[in-house]
Scaffold this motif. Structure first.
Motif, short mmCIF file in Angstrom:
data_model
loop_
_atom_site.label_atom_id
_atom_site.label_comp_id
_atom_site.label_asym_id
_atom_site.label_seq_id
_atom_site.Cartn_x
_atom_site.Cartn_y
_atom_site.Cartn_z
N LEU A 4 0.83 -1.20 0.00
CA LEU A 4 0.00 0.00 0.00
C LEU A 4 0.87 1.25 0.00
CD1 LEU A 4 -2.81 1.29 0.16
CD2 LEU A 4 -2.64 1.14 2.65
N VAL A 5 1.89 1.25 0.83
CA VAL A 5 2.81 2.39 0.88
C VAL A 5 3.52 2.54 -0.47
CG1 VAL A 5 4.90 3.28 1.97
CG2 VAL A 5 3.12 2.23 3.37
N THR A 6 3.94 1.40 -1.05
CA THR A 6 4.61 1.46 -2.35
C THR A 6 3.69 2.02 -3.42
OG1 THR A 6 5.93 -0.49 -1.73
CG2 THR A 6 5.86 0.10 -4.07
N GLY A 7 2.42 1.61 -3.40
CA GLY A 7 1.47 2.11 -4.38
C GLY A 7 1.21 3.60 -4.25
N VAL A 8 1.06 4.07 -3.02
CA VAL A 8 0.86 5.50 -2.79
C VAL A 8 2.09 6.29 -3.24
CG1 VAL A 8 0.53 7.26 -1.02
CG2 VAL A 8 -0.79 5.15 -0.93
N PHE A 9 3.27 5.75 -2.95
CA PHE A 9 4.51 6.41 -3.38
C PHE A 9 4.57 6.49 -4.91
CE2 PHE A 9 9.02 6.11 -4.64
CZ PHE A 9 9.49 7.28 -4.06
N ALA A 10 4.18 5.41 -5.59
CA ALA A 10 4.18 5.41 -7.05
C ALA A 10 3.24 6.47 -7.61
CB ALA A 10 3.78 4.02 -7.58
N VAL A 11 2.08 6.64 -6.98
CA VAL A 11 1.12 7.66 -7.42
C VAL A 11 1.72 9.06 -7.23
CG1 VAL A 11 -1.10 8.74 -6.89
CG2 VAL A 11 -0.93 6.25 -7.07
N LEU A 12 2.36 9.29 -6.10
CA LEU A 12 2.94 10.60 -5.84
C LEU A 12 4.07 10.91 -6.82
CD1 LEU A 12 3.02 10.59 -1.92
CD2 LEU A 12 1.40 11.76 -3.43
N VAL A 13 4.90 9.91 -7.11
CA VAL A 13 5.98 10.11 -8.08
C VAL A 13 5.41 10.41 -9.45
CG1 VAL A 13 7.86 8.96 -9.31
CG2 VAL A 13 7.67 8.72 -6.84
N ALA A 14 4.40 9.65 -9.87
CA ALA A 14 3.78 9.89 -11.17
C ALA A 14 3.14 11.27 -11.24
CB ALA A 14 2.72 8.81 -11.44
N LEU A 15 2.57 11.71 -10.14
CA LEU A 15 1.95 13.04 -10.09
C LEU A 15 2.98 14.14 -10.31
CD1 LEU A 15 -0.67 14.66 -9.48
CD2 LEU A 15 0.00 14.63 -7.07
N VAL A 16 4.09 14.07 -9.59
CA VAL A 16 5.13 15.10 -9.72
C VAL A 16 5.79 15.04 -11.09
CG1 VAL A 16 7.34 15.90 -8.81
CG2 VAL A 16 5.54 15.17 -7.23
N VAL A 17 6.13 13.84 -11.55
CA VAL A 17 6.79 13.70 -12.85
C VAL A 17 5.86 14.16 -13.97
CG1 VAL A 17 7.71 12.05 -14.53
CG2 VAL A 17 8.33 11.86 -12.11
N GLY A 18 4.57 13.77 -13.90
CA GLY A 18 3.62 14.14 -14.93
C GLY A 18 3.41 15.64 -15.03
N VAL A 19 3.41 16.33 -13.90
CA VAL A 19 3.22 17.77 -13.91
C VAL A 19 4.51 18.50 -14.30
CG1 VAL A 19 2.61 19.77 -12.48
CG2 VAL A 19 1.35 17.63 -12.22
N SER A 20 5.65 17.91 -14.00
CA SER A 20 6.93 18.59 -14.25
C SER A 20 7.33 18.57 -15.71
CB SER A 20 8.04 17.94 -13.42
OG SER A 20 7.77 18.01 -12.04
N LEU A 21 7.07 17.46 -16.41
CA LEU A 21 7.58 17.29 -17.77
C LEU A 21 6.55 17.70 -18.81
CD1 LEU A 21 9.47 13.89 -17.46
CD2 LEU A 21 10.35 16.22 -17.21
N GLY A 22 7.03 18.29 -19.89
CA GLY A 22 6.18 18.75 -20.97
C GLY A 22 6.94 19.70 -21.86
N PRO A 23 6.23 20.40 -22.76
CA PRO A 23 6.91 21.38 -23.61
C PRO A 23 7.72 22.39 -22.83
CG PRO A 23 4.66 21.04 -24.34
CD PRO A 23 4.79 20.32 -23.05
#
Length: 344
Positions: A4-23
């Motif tokens: 559960l902790v690993t899954g929540v961590f994966a969501v948080l990482v995806a959230l930050v990475v997804g918002v950070s990267l782009g044009p």
């Protein structure tokens, strides 16, 4: 708890990475600080300009949150279908569920005028409801057709998959006919068929959220029943469970989640196979673990896949359905080989 902790961590990482990267790339630390500022009572200096803050909160964050919701729904629905049908290859797309939802959405667009501006965003409330009706019709047709197979293969995993392929082909033909008769709808529907996470701000997120919440609550509350169903209907009845009632409820809930995801983002395949099987390999075969972990890892998987879709051919964007198909095709072959004994 560790998973559960690993899954929540994966969501948080995806959230930050997804918002950070782009044009326009933004520092992950600054993005994380700005995301924390959304929590009431938190005030951190992110160092971002007003324009960059607008990019974070109004453009990228809704898209990433939608990816988390849709990925979680598709992965959890796939795991749920696999438990209900006792079929390791069950998936919203292989069972024809997505095709049914797709036909209903196409009909709503072509006949009702939704999305005529050239993109299916800012969807009306009727679109998810139409998709839900289409998905229930499709899964019912697949189940009935699969159960009608004669001989020893009646209701077997192989018959169910073949029935899903047949139903998908039939519904896809209906979709093609609608597009032929309403050629002005081809461009928005074609864009939708390839799958995309482009949003009209927070509108699409708020539209999907109630359906996602209802699906998640129903499926997770019944995840223990799937473990009981796995040992057989007679044993389930002896423990006080109503197998058919439970199956119908879970099929309806998974179909509702799939319909909401499909109506918002189009056809994004293989998430319901890749994520649940990966979770099963890592965390065991109990659906008490598979379903909540599929929800978390499915969301993280799709959000990170969307990053690849946005950046692989920048400044243009690769349809996310193409990326998941490239990843899911080889994975499906691997699962098919692993499950070959169940299909004979």
């Amino acid at each position: 708890m560790r998973w559960l902790v690993t899954g929540v961590f994966a969501v948080l990482v995806a959230l930050v990475v997804g918002v950070s990267l782009g044009p326009v790339s933004l520092p992950p630390g600054s993005v994380a600080a700005e995301l924390l500022n959304l929590i009431p009572g938190v005030h951190l200096d992110s160092g971002l300009t007003e324009r960059e803050i607008a990019i974070v909160t109004e453009l990228r964050l809704p898209r990433v949150v939608l990816g988390l919701l849709v990925g979680g729904l598709l992965a959890m629905a796939g795991g749920c279908y696999q438990g209900v049908f006792r079929n390791p290859l069950a998936d919203p797309y292989l069972l024809g569920v997505a095709a049914g939802a797709g036909l209903a959405v196409t009909a709503a667009i072509a006949l009702g005028g939704a999305g005529q501006a050239g993109a299916i965003s800012g969807l009306p409330m009727t679109i998810p409801l139409a998709a839900f009706a289409g998905s229930l019709l499709a899964v019912t047709m697949t189940y009935v057709l699969g159960a009608a197979g004669g001989g020893e293969r009646r209701g077997s995993p192989a018959m169910l998959i073949l029935a899903g392929v047949a139903v998908s082909a039939f519904l896809s033909a209906g979709q093609t006919y609608l597009l032929q008769r309403h050629s002005d709808s081809i461009q928005p529907v074609y864009s939708w068929l390839l799958g995309r996470l482009a949003t009209a701000g927070w509108h699409d997120v708020l539209l999907v959220l109630p359906y996602a919440a209802l699906t998640t609550v129903v499926v997770l509350l019944h995840r223990r029943e799937l473990d009981v169903l796995a040992v057989g209907d007679d044993e389930a009845r002896s423990l006080g469970l109503h197998p058919q009632r439970t199956r119908y409820l879970l099929i309806a809930a998974a179909s509702l989640g799939t319909a909401a995801a499909v109506s918002a983002t189009g056809l994004i395949g293989f998430v319901g196979i890749i994520v649940p099987h990966t979770v099963r390999l890592l965390a065991g075969s109990s659906y008490r673990v598979i379903l909540p972990m599929s929800l978390l890892f499915g969301g993280a998987f799709l959000a990170l896949t969307d990053v690849v879709a946005r950046t692989a051919a920048a400044p243009s964007e690769v349809p996310i359905g193409v990326v998941t198909a490239l990843l899911g095709g080889p994975f499906f072959v691997l699962v098919l080989r692993t499950a070959r004994r169940a299909l004979t």
